[in-house]
Design a protein around this motif. Structure first.
Motif, PDB file in Angstrom:
ATOM      1  N   GLU A   1       9.367  -9.652  12.876  1.00  0.00           N
ATOM      2  CA  GLU A   1      10.755  -9.322  12.546  1.00  0.00           C
ATOM      3  C   GLU A   1      11.009  -7.817  12.527  1.00  0.00           C
ATOM      4  N   GLY A   2      10.020  -7.036  12.960  1.00  0.00           N
ATOM      5  CA  GLY A   2      10.231  -5.611  13.129  1.00  0.00           C
ATOM      6  C   GLY A   2      10.040  -4.764  11.891  1.00  0.00           C
ATOM      7  N   LEU A   3       9.452  -5.319  10.837  1.00  0.00           N
ATOM      8  CA  LEU A   3       9.183  -4.539   9.635  1.00  0.00           C
ATOM      9  C   LEU A   3       7.838  -3.829   9.769  1.00  0.00           C
ATOM     10  N   PRO A   4       7.719  -2.614   9.251  1.00  0.00           N
ATOM     11  CA  PRO A   4       6.395  -1.994   9.200  1.00  0.00           C
ATOM     12  C   PRO A   4       5.520  -2.723   8.188  1.00  0.00           C
ATOM     13  N   VAL A   5       4.363  -3.146   8.624  1.00  0.00           N
ATOM     14  CA  VAL A   5       3.422  -3.878   7.770  1.00  0.00           C
ATOM     15  C   VAL A   5       2.155  -3.044   7.642  1.00  0.00           C
TER      16      VAL A   5
ATOM     17  N   LEU B   1       3.496  -3.813   2.116  1.00  0.00           N
ATOM     18  CA  LEU B   1       2.148  -3.286   1.914  1.00  0.00           C
ATOM     19  C   LEU B   1       1.304  -4.374   1.279  1.00  0.00           C
ATOM     20  N   PHE B   2       0.227  -4.764   1.953  1.00  0.00           N
ATOM     21  CA  PHE B   2      -0.694  -5.781   1.450  1.00  0.00           C
ATOM     22  C   PHE B   2      -1.905  -5.071   0.859  1.00  0.00           C
TER      23      PHE B   2
ATOM     24  N   ILE C   1       1.024   3.304  -1.894  1.00  0.00           N
ATOM     25  CA  ILE C   1       2.447   2.961  -1.992  1.00  0.00           C
ATOM     26  C   ILE C   1       3.300   4.180  -1.653  1.00  0.00           C
ATOM     27  N   GLU C   2       2.907   5.329  -2.174  1.00  0.00           N
ATOM     28  CA  GLU C   2       3.642   6.559  -1.895  1.00  0.00           C
ATOM     29  C   GLU C   2       3.600   6.891  -0.413  1.00  0.00           C
ATOM     30  N   ARG C   3       2.464   6.659   0.240  1.00  0.00           N
ATOM     31  CA  ARG C   3       2.338   6.983   1.666  1.00  0.00           C
ATOM     32  C   ARG C   3       3.171   6.059   2.535  1.00  0.00           C
ATOM     33  N   THR C   4       3.171   4.764   2.223  1.00  0.00           N
ATOM     34  CA  THR C   4       3.815   3.777   3.105  1.00  0.00           C
ATOM     35  C   THR C   4       5.255   3.469   2.733  1.00  0.00           C
ATOM     36  N   ARG C   5       5.641   3.726   1.479  1.00  0.00           N
ATOM     37  CA  ARG C   5       7.021   3.500   1.015  1.00  0.00           C
ATOM     38  C   ARG C   5       7.531   2.099   1.333  1.00  0.00           C
ATOM     39  N   PRO C   6       6.812   1.058   0.937  1.00  0.00           N
ATOM     40  CA  PRO C   6       7.263  -0.301   1.250  1.00  0.00           C
ATOM     41  C   PRO C   6       8.364  -0.759   0.290  1.00  0.00           C
ATOM     42  N   SER C   7       9.054  -1.800   0.685  1.00  0.00           N
ATOM     43  CA  SER C   7       9.991  -2.435  -0.231  1.00  0.00           C
ATOM     44  C   SER C   7       9.331  -3.578  -0.995  1.00  0.00           C
ATOM     45  N   ALA C   8       8.150  -3.999  -0.562  1.00  0.00           N
ATOM     46  CA  ALA C   8       7.413  -5.047  -1.274  1.00  0.00           C
ATOM     47  C   ALA C   8       5.918  -4.792  -1.154  1.00  0.00           C
ATOM     48  N   VAL C   9       5.206  -5.010  -2.251  1.00  0.00           N
ATOM     49  CA  VAL C   9       3.748  -4.935  -2.303  1.00  0.00           C
ATOM     50  C   VAL C   9       3.233  -6.343  -2.554  1.00  0.00           C
ATOM     51  N   ILE C  10       2.288  -6.781  -1.739  1.00  0.00           N
ATOM     52  CA  ILE C  10       1.732  -8.129  -1.858  1.00  0.00           C
ATOM     53  C   ILE C  10       0.263  -8.003  -2.204  1.00  0.00           C
ATOM     54  N   SER C  11      -0.166  -8.673  -3.290  1.00  0.00           N
ATOM     55  CA  SER C  11      -1.560  -8.616  -3.715  1.00  0.00           C
ATOM     56  C   SER C  11      -1.902  -9.904  -4.445  1.00  0.00           C
TER      57      SER C  11
ATOM     58  N   VAL D   1      -0.512  -4.611  12.586  1.00  0.00           N
ATOM     59  CA  VAL D   1      -0.127  -3.815  11.423  1.00  0.00           C
ATOM     60  C   VAL D   1       0.100  -2.362  11.833  1.00  0.00           C
ATOM     61  N   ALA D   2       0.997  -1.703  11.105  1.00  0.00           N
ATOM     62  CA  ALA D   2       1.324  -0.315  11.411  1.00  0.00           C
ATOM     63  C   ALA D   2       0.214   0.633  10.996  1.00  0.00           C
ATOM     64  N   SER D   3      -0.500   0.299   9.913  1.00  0.00           N
ATOM     65  CA  SER D   3      -1.639   1.109   9.485  1.00  0.00           C
ATOM     66  C   SER D   3      -2.560   0.244   8.641  1.00  0.00           C
ATOM     67  N   HIS D   4      -3.821   0.655   8.603  1.00  0.00           N
ATOM     68  CA  HIS D   4      -4.809  -0.074   7.803  1.00  0.00           C
ATOM     69  C   HIS D   4      -5.744   0.948   7.162  1.00  0.00           C
ATOM     70  N   THR D   5      -5.663   1.042   5.848  1.00  0.00           N
ATOM     71  CA  THR D   5      -6.551   1.917   5.086  1.00  0.00           C
ATOM     72  C   THR D   5      -7.705   1.092   4.530  1.00  0.00           C
ATOM     73  N   VAL D   6      -8.932   1.506   4.827  1.00  0.00           N
ATOM     74  CA  VAL D   6     -10.121   0.861   4.278  1.00  0.00           C
ATOM     75  C   VAL D   6     -10.899   1.899   3.478  1.00  0.00           C
ATOM     76  N   LEU D   7     -11.093   1.648   2.188  1.00  0.00           N
ATOM     77  CA  LEU D   7     -11.856   2.549   1.337  1.00  0.00           C
ATOM     78  C   LEU D   7     -13.263   1.998   1.111  1.00  0.00           C
ATOM     79  N   ASP D   8     -14.077   2.778   0.509  1.00  0.00           N
ATOM     80  CA  ASP D   8     -15.465   2.391   0.225  1.00  0.00           C
ATOM     81  C   ASP D   8     -15.697   2.504  -1.282  1.00  0.00           C
ATOM     82  N   LEU D   9     -14.972   1.676  -2.039  1.00  0.00           N
ATOM     83  CA  LEU D   9     -15.013   1.764  -3.499  1.00  0.00           C
ATOM     84  C   LEU D   9     -16.081   0.868  -4.129  1.00  0.00           C
TER      85      LEU D   9
END
Length: 271
Positions: A74-78, A52-53, A147-157, A118-126
């Motif tokens: 490599e077949g990971l959900p991004v 999850l980026f 994070i709860e929605r995507t359940r990644p093993s790594a978060v990149i920020s 990418v498997a999904s892309h959430t864009v907010l208007d914050l």
């Protein structure tokens, strides 16, 4: 005589080629972090569950698109999370009337995410430029929900203190990612910071670049970054496509002929 001339021309061409290659290698060393190893095994280092980026603006994902592309290959959900629509940005070049810039920049980000696969892309208007002004716990909750929605093993920020550019929004989203991960305790995904190459910051970033380089942690691994993918990303982000030229005096073609790796640090090794 003609044979001698041809041989001499070949020798000169060879010398020119060797000199050009040597010059390119020297120029690339100005952007390289010495001694940083390539990421050898993505799944072993970042896990099987996906990536999850978490970023602040459309086009922030360009800083990490090589790692994103590798995860997809490599077949990971991004998954990609963008907190704002970038509506307060400066256009390089102007492509739309300013009140509608947010629409255009969101579309550019979504197009880039689609191109990467990418498997999904959430864009907010914050609120572009407003993340620090928002109640911080709400920003953390937004990241935690993703994070709860995507359940990644790594978060990149972004690294919260240096944030690649010291942009307040970058710092806020990086800190929100850190706090969201910390709050999860033992079940938390691994947190990874995307970094800029410190040699390049020190040589070409002026006082600001020097400060960022001084704050930024040591990188733990690098990912090869194909120039074609970076150039494609800036073409997709048309409203920002001349940003590098306007800011640093170097266009994407030259920049990414020299800046050939993305750099990352594990948060648990720096915090």
């Amino acid at each position: 005589m003609a044979r001698i001339i041809l041989i001499a021309a070949g020798v000169v061409a060879g010398i020119v080629l060797v000199a050009a290659l040597a010059g390119l290698m020297i120029a690339r060393s100005l952007f390289a972090e010495p001694g940083v190893t390539r990421l050898a095994d993505l799944r072993a280092e970042l896990g099987e569950a996906g990536l999850l980026f978490v970023f602040a603006h459309p086009d922030d994902e360009i800083t990490a698109n090589a790692l994103m592309a590798r995860g997809v290959a490599e077949g990971l959900p991004v998954h990609l999370f963008t907190a704002t629509r970038g509506e307060a940005g400066t256009q390089f070049p102007p492509v739309v009337d300013q009140p509608h810039l947010g629409i255009v920049r969101e579309a550019e980000a979504r197009k880039h995410g689609f191109a990467l696969g990418v498997a999904s892309h959430t864009v907010l208007d914050l609120g572009d430029g407003q993340l620090r002004a928002r109640p911080f716990d709400q920003l953390v909750e937004r990241v935690a929900a993703e994070i709860e929605r995507t359940r990644p093993s790594a978060v990149i920020s972004f690294h919260p203190e240096s944030a690649i550019s010291l942009h307040p929004d970058h710092m806020a989203i990086g800190e929100a990612a850190r706090q969201a991960v910390v709050a999860m305790g033992e079940d938390a995904p691994r947190l990874v910071y995307v970094l800029a190459p410190r040699p390049g910051l020190r040589r070409f970033g002026g006082e600001r670049g020097q400060l960022i380089a001084d704050i930024q942690p040591d990188p733990d691994f690098a990912v090869p970054s194909p120039a074609r993918d970076k150039q494609r990303a800036w073409r997709i982000h048309e409203s920002q496509s001349r940003y590098l030229q306007a800011t640093y005096g170097i266009g994407p073609r030259v920049m990414y002929a020299l800046w050939t790796r993305e750099y990352y640090a594990f948060a648990d090794a720096t915090d």
